[in-house]
Design an enzyme around this catalytic site. Sequence first.
Site, mmCIF file in Angstrom:
data_model
loop_
_atom_site.group_PDB
_atom_site.id
_atom_site.type_symbol
_atom_site.label_atom_id
_atom_site.label_comp_id
_atom_site.label_asym_id
_atom_site.label_seq_id
_atom_site.Cartn_x
_atom_site.Cartn_y
_atom_site.Cartn_z
ATOM 1 N N ASN A 44 22.802 7.647 -7.889
ATOM 2 C CA ASN A 44 22.090 7.861 -9.153
ATOM 3 C C ASN A 44 20.780 8.623 -8.950
ATOM 4 O OD1 ASN A 44 24.069 6.566 -10.618
ATOM 5 N ND2 ASN A 44 23.012 4.588 -10.627
ATOM 6 N N ASP A 88 25.271 17.224 -9.566
ATOM 7 C CA ASP A 88 26.130 16.491 -10.499
ATOM 8 C C ASP A 88 27.513 16.250 -9.920
ATOM 9 O OD1 ASP A 88 26.588 15.299 -13.078
ATOM 10 O OD2 ASP A 88 27.773 17.050 -13.608
ATOM 11 N N ASP A 124 27.069 13.633 -6.494
ATOM 12 C CA ASP A 124 26.688 12.219 -6.618
ATOM 13 C C ASP A 124 27.882 11.278 -6.468
ATOM 14 O OD1 ASP A 124 27.876 12.847 -9.039
ATOM 15 O OD2 ASP A 124 26.112 12.446 -10.264
ATOM 16 N N ARG A 174 31.129 7.374 -3.010
ATOM 17 C CA ARG A 174 32.290 6.990 -2.182
ATOM 18 C C ARG A 174 31.919 6.966 -0.706
ATOM 19 N NH1 ARG A 174 34.406 10.056 -6.390
ATOM 20 N NH2 ARG A 174 34.212 12.023 -5.260
ATOM 21 N N ASP A 210 25.523 9.119 -14.817
ATOM 22 C CA ASP A 210 25.874 10.529 -14.628
ATOM 23 C C ASP A 210 26.154 11.200 -15.967
ATOM 24 O OD1 ASP A 210 27.835 12.778 -14.352
ATOM 25 O OD2 ASP A 210 27.471 12.458 -12.225
ATOM 26 N N HIS A 211 27.061 10.616 -16.733
ATOM 27 C CA HIS A 211 27.438 11.235 -17.999
ATOM 28 C C HIS A 211 26.331 11.118 -19.033
ATOM 29 C CE1 HIS A 211 32.035 11.014 -17.035
ATOM 30 N NE2 HIS A 211 31.312 11.631 -16.113
ATOM 31 N N ASP A 257 24.264 14.044 -18.367
ATOM 32 C CA ASP A 257 24.992 15.224 -18.854
ATOM 33 C C ASP A 257 24.850 15.365 -20.364
ATOM 34 O OD1 ASP A 257 25.832 15.766 -16.283
ATOM 35 O OD2 ASP A 257 27.778 14.800 -16.518
#
Length: 394
Positions: free
Chosen positions: A49, A96, A99, A104, A117-118, A121
């Site tokens: 993040n 973007d 991340d 992972r 994240d979104h 965006d």
Amino acid sequence: MADYLSERALANLRLYKYSAVDKSPVSKYILQPYWNWAVTLFPMWMAPNMITLVGFGFVWINLLFILLFMPDLAGPGPAWLYFSFALGIWLYSTFDNVDGKQARRTGTSSPLGELFDHGCDALNCSVGALVQAASLGLGNTWYTGAVAFMTTVAFYFSTWEEYHTGTLYLGYVNGPTEGLIIACVMSMISGVMGPAFWHQRAADVLPGFAAVLPAEYSLIDYSLVGMLVLLFTFHVPFSLRAVYKVCRDPERRKCSFREALLQVVPMALFLLCNYLWLASPHSIALSDHVVLFILANGVVFGRMATKIILAHVTKMPFPMFSTNMLVPLTIGTILVTLPSITGVVILTPTLETLFLWSYFIAATYNYFHWAILVINKFCAFLDINCLTIKKRSE
């Protein structure tokens, strides 16, 4: 706080599983190797993040440059400014896409990651639109409004589709990949040729264009028409088709297709208010305050879209009344359009300026108050930190 996130919604986080499909050949064969290399540059202690937030910060630096060097969005500005736009967009895109790989890589994937994240965006729809408008020298015109319109519509339908299908689908040609690459290239061309390049007649650059659209159309006109055609010929219809198919599947549907279509009403109201406000001959929003107007409404849109993402990751009902900030937007629209009907001016230029600033401040406070509460509840329930990687005991 219960109104923002119920205990049932938190419990559903245990059922979360991220799903995405990216059909872009450019992404698969060119950018994926680049992103796989780029993620190795980040230290293992850096939270995904935080990468998202830093990447988003590059676009805000672009916006700061606009406010300092090109507040009218027209320019022309110094050549380095346009190259900085391209760099900021590229770094935002890189971070973007990195991340998730960092999540992972560090074993820290979580539903908060998708929401964060979104959510960034969604906010970037307005900020990115202003950066693109400045890079093309669109100024305080309907062109700038059209760019903001297209970015928000595309994002809303993608988010709406993901809510119903459970999968973020990116087509063979999509905004986050090819769209951002094109934006970078156009910014660099402005750096070399100047933004005036885009305002010359398209037929003077390539005579064949005159056979497609009116001869007086500029390169900007062709670009915007092309984006509109892609948006309403491919993006929106494909989203509608995907949601329609899910709504016909008894095992997967959340509601009927008719009910799903009603979920677009808040966005339609949002867009209608934006249009009527800017179109009012009694308003100075378009001529004097287009940056403030788009930023304020960008924050409102950010909450609308992020609440859909929140409903998706928590498996809760669709948020039809996603933000109370649609109320002042509607009131402001009524106040600037009433003079055309009654002849009585209520919002003078000074009062409209004060209204816009109050609207922006209220929307920003409303958004971050909500966002911080939701993030804190996610972190407490999942036993994670938002911007750092929590150390686990052996």
